[in-house]
Design a protein around this motif. Structure first.
Motif, PDB file in Angstrom:
ATOM      1  N   GLU A 326       0.977  -1.319   0.103  1.00 21.93           N
ATOM      2  CA  GLU A 326       0.138   0.263   0.422  1.00 21.93           C
ATOM      3  C   GLU A 326       0.957   1.314  -0.185  1.00 21.93           C
ATOM      4  O   GLU A 326       0.363   2.044  -0.826  1.00 21.93           O
ATOM      5  N   LEU A 327       2.192   0.990   0.355  1.00 23.71           N
ATOM      6  CA  LEU A 327       2.868   2.508   0.780  1.00 23.71           C
ATOM      7  C   LEU A 327       3.372   2.563  -0.664  1.00 23.71           C
ATOM      8  O   LEU A 327       4.353   3.375  -0.706  1.00 23.71           O
ATOM      9  N   ASN A 328       3.683   1.339  -1.662  1.00 21.10           N
ATOM     10  CA  ASN A 328       4.087   2.166  -2.816  1.00 21.10           C
ATOM     11  C   ASN A 328       2.912   1.676  -3.809  1.00 21.10           C
ATOM     12  O   ASN A 328       3.045   1.586  -4.752  1.00 21.10           O
ATOM     13  N   SER A 329       2.537   3.216  -3.930  1.00 22.25           N
ATOM     14  CA  SER A 329       1.518   3.184  -4.314  1.00 22.25           C
ATOM     15  C   SER A 329       1.117   5.172  -4.738  1.00 22.25           C
ATOM     16  O   SER A 329       1.798   5.694  -4.210  1.00 22.25           O
ATOM     17  N   THR A 330       0.723   5.788  -5.787  1.00 18.11           N
ATOM     18  CA  THR A 330       0.079   6.859  -5.671  1.00 18.11           C
ATOM     19  C   THR A 330      -1.539   7.321  -6.076  1.00 18.11           C
ATOM     20  O   THR A 330      -2.153   5.995  -6.076  1.00 18.11           O
ATOM     21  N   VAL A 331      -1.901   8.842  -5.516  1.00 22.89           N
ATOM     22  CA  VAL A 331      -3.443   8.550  -5.288  1.00 22.89           C
ATOM     23  C   VAL A 331      -3.714   9.760  -6.636  1.00 22.89           C
ATOM     24  O   VAL A 331      -3.066  10.582  -7.484  1.00 22.89           O
ATOM     25  N   ASP A 332      -4.688   8.789  -7.632  1.00 25.29           N
ATOM     26  CA  ASP A 332      -4.912   9.401  -9.009  1.00 25.29           C
ATOM     27  C   ASP A 332      -6.868  10.077  -7.984  1.00 25.29           C
ATOM     28  O   ASP A 332      -7.718   9.668  -8.476  1.00 25.29           O
ATOM     29  N   MET A 333      -6.835  11.219  -7.751  1.00 26.32           N
ATOM     30  CA  MET A 333      -7.520  12.453  -7.275  1.00 26.32           C
ATOM     31  C   MET A 333      -8.265  12.122  -8.567  1.00 26.32           C
ATOM     32  O   MET A 333      -9.989  12.402  -8.379  1.00 26.32           O
ATOM     33  N   ALA A 334      -8.137  12.260 -10.071  1.00 33.51           N
ATOM     34  CA  ALA A 334      -9.096  12.711 -10.793  1.00 33.51           C
ATOM     35  C   ALA A 334     -10.117  11.814 -11.337  1.00 33.51           C
ATOM     36  O   ALA A 334     -10.955  11.488 -11.328  1.00 33.51           O
ATOM     37  N   ALA A 335      -8.847  10.302 -10.616  1.00 29.35           N
ATOM     38  CA  ALA A 335     -10.368   8.952 -11.097  1.00 29.35           C
ATOM     39  C   ALA A 335     -10.232   8.288 -10.012  1.00 29.35           C
ATOM     40  O   ALA A 335     -11.260   7.495  -9.308  1.00 29.35           O
ATOM     41  N   ARG A 336     -10.416   9.191  -8.573  1.00 31.08           N
ATOM     42  CA  ARG A 336     -10.525   9.170  -6.770  1.00 31.08           C
ATOM     43  C   ARG A 336     -10.374   7.634  -6.766  1.00 31.08           C
ATOM     44  O   ARG A 336     -11.043   6.325  -6.450  1.00 31.08           O
ATOM     45  N   GLU A 337      -8.763   7.188  -7.388  1.00 31.48           N
ATOM     46  CA  GLU A 337      -8.345   5.723  -6.894  1.00 31.48           C
ATOM     47  C   GLU A 337      -7.318   6.096  -6.501  1.00 31.48           C
ATOM     48  O   GLU A 337      -6.056   7.166  -6.438  1.00 31.48           O
ATOM     49  N   SER A 448      11.837   7.258  11.345  1.00 31.59           N
ATOM     50  CA  SER A 448      10.529   8.053  11.074  1.00 31.59           C
ATOM     51  C   SER A 448      10.068   7.608   9.122  1.00 31.59           C
ATOM     52  O   SER A 448      10.854   7.837   8.389  1.00 31.59           O
ATOM     53  N   LEU A 449       8.707   7.690   9.410  1.00 34.67           N
ATOM     54  CA  LEU A 449       7.755   7.064   8.234  1.00 34.67           C
ATOM     55  C   LEU A 449       7.233   8.332   8.378  1.00 34.67           C
ATOM     56  O   LEU A 449       5.982   8.644   9.115  1.00 34.67           O
ATOM     57  N   THR A 450       6.735   9.069   7.678  1.00 32.09           N
ATOM     58  CA  THR A 450       5.507   9.674   6.711  1.00 32.09           C
ATOM     59  C   THR A 450       4.981   9.598   5.508  1.00 32.09           C
ATOM     60  O   THR A 450       5.758   8.534   5.011  1.00 32.09           O
ATOM     61  N   PHE A 451       4.219   9.319   6.052  1.00 28.46           N
ATOM     62  CA  PHE A 451       2.473   8.614   5.070  1.00 28.46           C
ATOM     63  C   PHE A 451       2.000   9.093   4.560  1.00 28.46           C
ATOM     64  O   PHE A 451       0.998  10.036   4.572  1.00 28.46           O
ATOM     65  N   ASP A 452       1.150   9.078   3.379  1.00 30.96           N
ATOM     66  CA  ASP A 452      -0.961   9.301   2.989  1.00 30.96           C
ATOM     67  C   ASP A 452      -1.152   8.695   3.474  1.00 30.96           C
ATOM     68  O   ASP A 452      -1.614   7.685   3.482  1.00 30.96           O
ATOM     69  N   HIS A 453      -2.315   9.823   4.806  1.00 35.21           N
ATOM     70  CA  HIS A 453      -3.314   8.719   5.234  1.00 35.21           C
ATOM     71  C   HIS A 453      -4.588   8.404   4.120  1.00 35.21           C
ATOM     72  O   HIS A 453      -4.907   7.709   4.986  1.00 35.21           O
ATOM     73  N   ARG A 454      -4.404   9.132   2.812  1.00 33.84           N
ATOM     74  CA  ARG A 454      -5.218   8.686   2.044  1.00 33.84           C
ATOM     75  C   ARG A 454      -5.365   6.806   1.511  1.00 33.84           C
ATOM     76  O   ARG A 454      -5.694   6.271   0.952  1.00 33.84           O
ATOM     77  N   VAL A 455      -3.272   6.881   1.977  1.00 30.29           N
ATOM     78  CA  VAL A 455      -3.332   5.212   1.014  1.00 30.29           C
ATOM     79  C   VAL A 455      -3.245   4.321   2.283  1.00 30.29           C
ATOM     80  O   VAL A 455      -3.374   3.225   1.545  1.00 30.29           O
ATOM     81  N   CYS A 456      -2.778   4.685   3.507  1.00 30.41           N
ATOM     82  CA  CYS A 456      -3.001   3.246   4.412  1.00 30.41           C
ATOM     83  C   CYS A 456      -3.295   4.120   5.997  1.00 30.41           C
ATOM     84  O   CYS A 456      -3.858   5.272   6.076  1.00 30.41           O
ATOM     85  N   ASP A 457      -4.174   2.786   6.773  1.00 32.05           N
ATOM     86  CA  ASP A 457      -3.748   3.797   7.948  1.00 32.05           C
ATOM     87  C   ASP A 457      -2.818   3.919   8.726  1.00 32.05           C
ATOM     88  O   ASP A 457      -1.814   3.032   8.309  1.00 32.05           O
ATOM     89  N   GLY A 458      -3.128   4.247  10.303  1.00 37.75           N
ATOM     90  CA  GLY A 458      -1.918   3.745  10.914  1.00 37.75           C
ATOM     91  C   GLY A 458      -1.515   2.580  11.174  1.00 37.75           C
ATOM     92  O   GLY A 458      -0.335   1.950  11.247  1.00 37.75           O
ATOM     93  N   GLY A 459      -2.621   1.531  11.472  1.00 38.42           N
ATOM     94  CA  GLY A 459      -1.839   0.193  11.534  1.00 38.42           C
ATOM     95  C   GLY A 459      -0.811  -0.383  10.442  1.00 38.42           C
ATOM     96  O   GLY A 459       0.243  -0.666  10.630  1.00 38.42           O
ATOM     97  N   THR A 460      -1.637   0.080   9.385  1.00 39.63           N
ATOM     98  CA  THR A 460      -0.565  -0.585   8.027  1.00 39.63           C
ATOM     99  C   THR A 460       1.370   0.057   8.492  1.00 39.63           C
ATOM    100  O   THR A 460       1.705  -0.313   7.940  1.00 39.63           O
ATOM    101  N   ALA A 461       0.654   1.520   8.180  1.00 41.72           N
ATOM    102  CA  ALA A 461       2.233   2.502   8.948  1.00 41.72           C
ATOM    103  C   ALA A 461       3.106   1.862   9.716  1.00 41.72           C
ATOM    104  O   ALA A 461       4.515   1.575   9.290  1.00 41.72           O
TER     105      ALA A 461
END
Length: 482
Positions: A326-337, A448-461
Motif C-alpha cells: 500500500e505504501l508503494n502507491s500514488t493517488v489519482d484524484m481525478a479518478a478517485r483511485e 521515521s515514516l511519513t505517509f499519505d493517510h489516504r492510501v493506508c491507516d496507521g496500522g499499516t504504516a
C-alpha cells in the motif's frame, strides 16, 4: 543562397516549461555540425547540454547567459550551406538539414513525421507553398539579431481555426484552459510565432469573468482577436488595484532576495504542492542498529566491492514494501483511485551545491546490495557534477531520506509528491540501551515514516516501520525475502 533555419528551445519533457541559459558553447559565426551541443541550460531537473539538429553557420543567438527562456523560444539561427531548392522536394526537411528532433542530454534522432509546436503551413499571398509543404525560411539578411514581442499589434481579421496541434508553451497552460472550458484554438498567442502563453489564457479567463459568462463563450466571441490588443480590445476588464509604495505588503527593502528558479524553484513548488494535497502523518521508532553495523562490517571484510549502509537500508525498504505494498502507491484524484504500483523505484535525497535533488534508483526491488551500492554511488556523483538527466530525477515510487549525515537524530520529512511515503533515517550513535535484559551501550538510530493517510491507516504504516526496525535490529530477518 544559404537557407537560414531557426532552432528553438525544445520540449524538454517531464513537465518542464522553461530553462536558464548557463553557458553558450558556440559563438555567432561558428560552424556547427548536426547534433553538436550549442548551449548548456539549467532546468528545474538538471544541468544539460542542448544539441542542435542542424549543421551550418551560426548567424544569431537569442538570450544572454543567465536568461530564462520558455519552451518554444528561439535559441539560435543556423545558415545551412545547401540551398533549399537544390534538392528534390522529397529529400528536403530534417533528413538533409538536420536530425530535427532533440532529446535533451542524449543527442538527436531522426525527425518524426509531425513535430510538436509547429504551426500549420500557410502559403504566401499570391502563390503556393514551397515544395516541402512548409513556409519558406527567411534569407540570411532577413534574420533579426533578436526577437521582441511587440507591445501593440493590430487586430487581425477573422481567421480560420488551425488544424493540428495548437502551439502552447506548456502542459500547465493546456490544463488551465481545459479546466476552465477554454478552447485554445480560439486564441491568438502573444509569444513568438503565436505561441500561446499562460498570460494569454489568464487574460481570456479574466475577460470572461468581467462579462459574467463562461470562458468558452468568451473565447468564441473573441474568435480571431489577439488576447491583449492595445488599440481595439474586445473586452475591457476591470482595472486591477495597483499597490502604492507606502502600502507595500512585501518584505522590508534592503533584504537579500534569492529567485526561486531552477532546481530550488522546482523543489519549492513540489513541497508546496505536497503540503496542499497530501494529508500526511508521521510515526517513528528507535532501533538498535548494532547488529546491522556488524553485518555490514563482515560483508566488507569478506572482500569484493564495499557495501554502503544506504544500500542495506534500501534493501530493507524493498522487503518491507513487498509486505506492505500500500505504501508503494500514488493517488489519482481525478479518478478517485489509489494506484498500487508493481515496481519499486527508490528515490534518495542528495544535497548538492545547486540544491536538494532526489535521484531515482530504478527497479530497486530486483537489485542486491552490491548493485544498489553501485547505483547509489553513480547517481550521487552525477548529482554532484550536475549531469543527472530528467529521467534520473523522476519516476520514484518511494523515497529514502538519510538526514543522519547532517548530524541530526530525527525529522518529519515532507512526502515527495506524488509518492505515498518516505522513510527518514537519523544518525547512528552510541546510546544506553537495554539489551538481553541488561543495560549496555548500543548503536541506536531513529527511524521515521511519513505517509499519505489516504492510501493506508496507521496500522499499516506502523507495521511497515516495525518491520524495518526489526530488520535493522536483526538483519537475519531479511533472509526470508532473499
Amino acid at each position: 543562397m544559404a537557407q537560414v533555419l531557426e532552432f528553438k528551445l525544445p520540449d524538454l519533457g517531464e513537465g518542464l516549461t522553461e530553462a536558464e541559459i548557463v553557458r553558450w558553447l558556440v559563438e555567432v559565426g561558428d560552424v556547427v555540425a548536426v547534433d553538436q551541443p550549442v548551449v548548456e541550460v539549467e532546468t528545474a531537473k538538471a544541468l544539460v547540454d542542448v544539441p542542435c539538429p542542424y549543421g551550418g553557420v551560426v548567424t544569431a543567438r537569442f538570450g544572454e547567459e543567465g536568461t530564462e527562456l520558455p519552451v518554444g523560444a528561439p535559441l539560435i539561427t543556423v545558415a545551412v550551406g545547401a540551398p533549399a531548392d537544390a534538392a528534390p522536394a522529397e529529400d528536403t526537411g530534417a533528413k538533409t538539414e538536420g536530425s530535427g528532433n532533440v532529446l535533451v542530454g542524449y543527442g538527436t534522432s531522426e525527425a518524426p513525421a509531425r513535430r510538436r509546436r509547429v504551426r500549420p503551413a500557410q502559403p504566401p499571398a499570391g502563390g503556393a507553398a514551397n515544395g516541402t509543404g512548409a513556409p519558406k525560411a527567411p534569407a540570411a539578411d532577413e534574420v533579426p539579431a533578436a526577437r521582441e514581442v511587440p507591445a501593440t499589434r493590430e487586430v487581425p481579421a477573422a481567421r480560420e481555426v488551425p488544424e493540428g496541434p495548437v502551439p502552447v508553451i506548456s502542459p500547465l497552460v493546456r490544463r488551465l484552459a481545459r479546466e476552465n472550458g477554454l478552447d485554445l484554438r480560439e486564441l491568438t498567442g502573444s509569444g513568438p510565432e503565436g505561441l500561446i502563453l499562460r498570460a494569454d489564457v489568464e487574460y481570456a479567463l479574466r475577460a470572461a469573468t468581467a462579462q459574467g459568462r463562461p470562458a468558452a463563450q468568451s473565447a468564441a466571441t473573441s474568435h480571431g482577436v489577439a488576447p491583449r490588443p492595445a488599440t481595439t480590445p474586445a473586452v475591457t476588464p476591470a482595472p486591477e488595484p495597483t499597490p502604492t509604495p507606502t502600502a507595500s505588503t512585501g518584505p522590508v527593502a534592503g533584504g537579500i532576495r534569492t529567485p526561486l528558479k531552477g532546481i530550488r524553484g522546482a523543489v519549492a513548488d513540489k513541497l508546496s504542492r505536497s503540503r496542499r494535497e497530501i494529508p500526511d502523518a508521521t510515526c517513528w521508532v528507535d532501533a538498535d542498529a548494532t547488529e546491522l553495523m556488524r553485518a555490514r562490517a563482515a560483508m566488507n571484510a569478506a572482500g569484493g566491492p564495499k557495501i554502503s549502509l544506504l544500500a542495506l537500508l534500501a534493501r530493507i525498504c524493498t522487503a518491507a514494501l513487498a509486505r506492505y505494498p500500500e505504501l508503494n502507491s500514488t493517488v489519482d484524484m481525478a479518478a478517485r483511485e489509489v494506484v498500487q504500483l508493481d515496481q519499486v523505484h527508490i528515490g534518495f535525497a542528495a544535497q548538492t551545491e545547486r540544491g536538494l535533488v532526489v535521484p531515482v534508483v530504478r527497479d530497486a526491488h530486483a537489485r542486491d546490495a552490491e548493485s544498489l551500492t553501485a547505483e547509489f554511488a553513480r547517481l550521487t556523483e552525477a548529482a554532484r557534477t550536475g549531469t543527472l538527466t530528467p529521467g534520473e530525477l523522476t519516476g520514484g515510487t518511494f523515497t529514502l531520506n538519510n538526514y543522519g549525515v547532517f548530524g541530526v537524530d530525527g525529522s518529519t520529512p515532507i512526502i515527495n509528491h506524488p509518492e505515498a511515503a518516505m522513510l527518514g533515517v537519523g544518525r547512528i550513535v552510541p546510546k544506553p540501551w537495554v539489551h538481553e535484559g541488561e543495560l549496555a551501550v548500543r548503536q541506536v538510530v531513529q527511524l521515521s515514516l511519513t505517509f499519505d493517510h489516504r492510501v493506508c491507516d496507521g496500522g499499516t504504516a506502523g507495521g511497515f516501520l516495525r518491520y524495518v526496525a526489526d530488520c535493522v535490529e536483526q538483519p537475519a530477518v531479511l533472509l526470508r525475502t532473499l
